[in-house]
Motif scaffolding. Structure first.
Motif, PDB file in Angstrom:
ATOM      1  N   UNK A   1      -0.675  -4.183 -10.027  1.00 40.69           N
ATOM      2  CA  UNK A   1       0.570  -4.519  -9.334  1.00 40.69           C
ATOM      3  C   UNK A   1       1.358  -3.250  -8.997  1.00 40.69           C
ATOM      4  N   UNK A   2       1.354  -2.285  -9.928  1.00 42.12           N
ATOM      5  CA  UNK A   2       2.117  -1.050  -9.691  1.00 42.12           C
ATOM      6  C   UNK A   2       1.518  -0.254  -8.532  1.00 42.12           C
ATOM      7  N   UNK A   3       0.170  -0.175  -8.456  1.00 42.34           N
ATOM      8  CA  UNK A   3      -0.484   0.530  -7.365  1.00 42.34           C
ATOM      9  C   UNK A   3      -0.192  -0.171  -6.036  1.00 42.34           C
ATOM     10  N   UNK A   4      -0.229  -1.503  -6.071  1.00 41.06           N
ATOM     11  CA  UNK A   4       0.055  -2.276  -4.862  1.00 41.06           C
ATOM     12  C   UNK A   4       1.465  -1.991  -4.360  1.00 41.06           C
ATOM     13  N   UNK A   5       2.436  -1.897  -5.268  1.00 40.00           N
ATOM     14  CA  UNK A   5       3.828  -1.626  -4.891  1.00 40.00           C
ATOM     15  C   UNK A   5       3.973  -0.216  -4.302  1.00 40.00           C
ATOM     16  N   UNK A   6       3.267   0.741  -4.893  1.00 42.36           N
ATOM     17  CA  UNK A   6       3.310   2.119  -4.401  1.00 42.36           C
ATOM     18  C   UNK A   6       2.776   2.184  -2.972  1.00 42.36           C
TER      19      UNK A   6
END
Length: 437
Positions: free
Chosen positions: A3-8
């Motif tokens: 999820x964090x990579x997707x947000x970045x």
């Protein structure tokens, strides 16, 4: 994908995608441009990142290639494009690549009008630009749906100063970025594979294969003899591989944000003192030539002077060069000053003919034997590295590049110590010396 990579990635896409105002401005400029070109009855094609909707936010430029019959000479192409540019562009200047093209604006948008020959295939090109319409034709459908991934890759490269194939950068071209995304399918897959690239990786985009060759080679799908990555330097290839590893290990939006490091004069001064090396700068007026001609000449001059420093035993460590308001050649040597005398090796005692010749030469100090070989002390012409560079430039400026050499012949200064700190290249020198923070 976490999820964090997707947000970045979502935020990076937002940073790199043109907003509605920029898109509408571009569309209006395109409509005006098309109307003017059609009125002149020209055969043309829109190419490049604008035509394929892969341009970065804030980097809008429209490229239009005007197709001409093969029978026209390059002089006729130049004359035609000058006339067309004057009628089509709101303001115009002539620029030069392999042959001249018209640069200007339409509705405030940067436009390049490039003349090329209408040829049957990329194998039958007359000039290098004739390939570009074939590149566009090959890419335009294949890149659809992958525009955001192309922008991510471009933004990633641009933020880390390795986007652009021009000689000043020697990085990744826009065309290369699109090919890599088409080949790997996405930005993340490109990075996952890039972390294992080597200097001998060959990427055959058209045939979907990777193999090992003599150098890093990305096969042009419209001309399989051509390396799309030919202008990419080995160091920028290595930098991208390392950036890919670091991003995948610890993803961050920082990888997509241009770093604007400001090095203080005090920090640079402290670094110079700590190194205890000899750092000096050759400063001279900038020749009025395009950057793709200037930078190879600056590199040639720097390499030649580095060789002079090596030959005269000043142990040069590294060099770099910059073109800003003025031009700068920067050198760092491990040796600040040599003794006035140097040992010169002569022949072994068995070589009678050469021994006699060696001993017959007039010298201030007598030759001597050491381990069965004759030696002599000779007086050095130069004891400081900047002296060697100064004299070489004065006596051999013709070997330092045509335009750069002529500018050096007109005059130059060698800067050391505090003088270096007062130049316009303080930040660049900080990077060159690896100054942190």
């Amino acid at each position: 994908m976490s999820e964090s990579l997707k947000q970045i990635l979502e935020e990076a896409i937002r940073l790199s995608t043109p907003d509605e105002f920029e898109v509408e401005t571009a569309r209006r400029a395109e409509r005006i441009l098309r109307e003017r070109l059609e009125t002149l009855g020209l055969e043309f094609v829109f190419v490049g990142s604008y035509a394929r909707n892969t341009w970065l936010k804030g980097n809008l430029e429209i490229d239009v290639f005007i197709l001409f019959p093969k029978e026209l000479s390059k002089k006729e192409l130049e004359d035609r494009i000058i006339g067309i540019g004057a009628k089509v562009l709101d303001e115009m200047e002539l620029r030069y690549a392999e042959h001249p093209y018209a640069h200007g604006k339409v509705f405030g948008v940067e436009v390049d009008l490039v003349p090329c020959y209408k040829v049957e295939s990329a194998e039958k090109i007359i000039s290098a630009v004739d390939r570009t319409p074939f590149h566009h034709e090959w890419l335009k459908e294949r890149v659809k749906g992958k525009e955001n991934d192309v922008r991510l890759l471009k933004k990633f490269l641009k933020a880390n100063n390795i986007y652009g194939a021009e000689y000043k950068v020697r990085g990744f071209s826009g065309y290369l970025c699109e090919l890599l995304i088409i080949f790997y399918g996405s930005f993340i897959e490109c990075l996952r594979n890039a972390k294992n690239w080597t200097r001998k990786t060959v990427i055959d985009v058209k045939n979907g294969r990777i193999r090992t060759g003599d150098c890093f080679f990305v096969v042009d799908p419209v001309d399989e003899r051509r390396n799309v990555a030919a202008n990419l330097s080995i160091d920028n290839l290595a930098k991208f591989v390392q950036l890919s590893r670091e991003f995948l290990r610890k993803p961050s939006l920082e990888f997509f944000v241009q770093k604007r490091r400001e090095i203080s004069v005090q920090k640079l001064s402290e670094a110079l003192k700590k190194r205890e090396t000899e750092i000096f700068v050759v400063e001279f007026e900038r020749p009025r030539i395009v950057e793709d001609n200037l930078y190879p000449q600056l590199e040639k001059a720097s390499k030649k002077l580095f060789e002079v420093l090596e030959k005269e035993s000043f142990l040069p460590i590294r060099f770099c060069f910059f073109a800003k308001e003025k031009c700068y050649l920067v050198f760092e040597c491990a040796v600040k000053e040599l003794s006035r005398i140097a040992r010169k090796m002569g022949p072994p005692f068995e070589d009678e003919e050469n021994v006699e010749r060696f001993l017959a030469k007039e010298r201030e100090f007598k030759p001597f034997l050491e381990n069965g070989r004759w030696w002599a002390f000779e007086i050095r012409r130069h004891t400081k590295p900047e002296e060697a560079v100064f004299d070489y430039i004065k006596e051999n400026y013709q070997s330092l590049g045509k335009d750069v050499g002529l500018k050096l012949a007109e005059g130059f200064r060698i800067l050391k110590g505090e003088e270096v700190l007062r130049t316009e290249i303080v930040n660049e020198l900080g990077d060159f010396l690896g100054v942190r923070g």
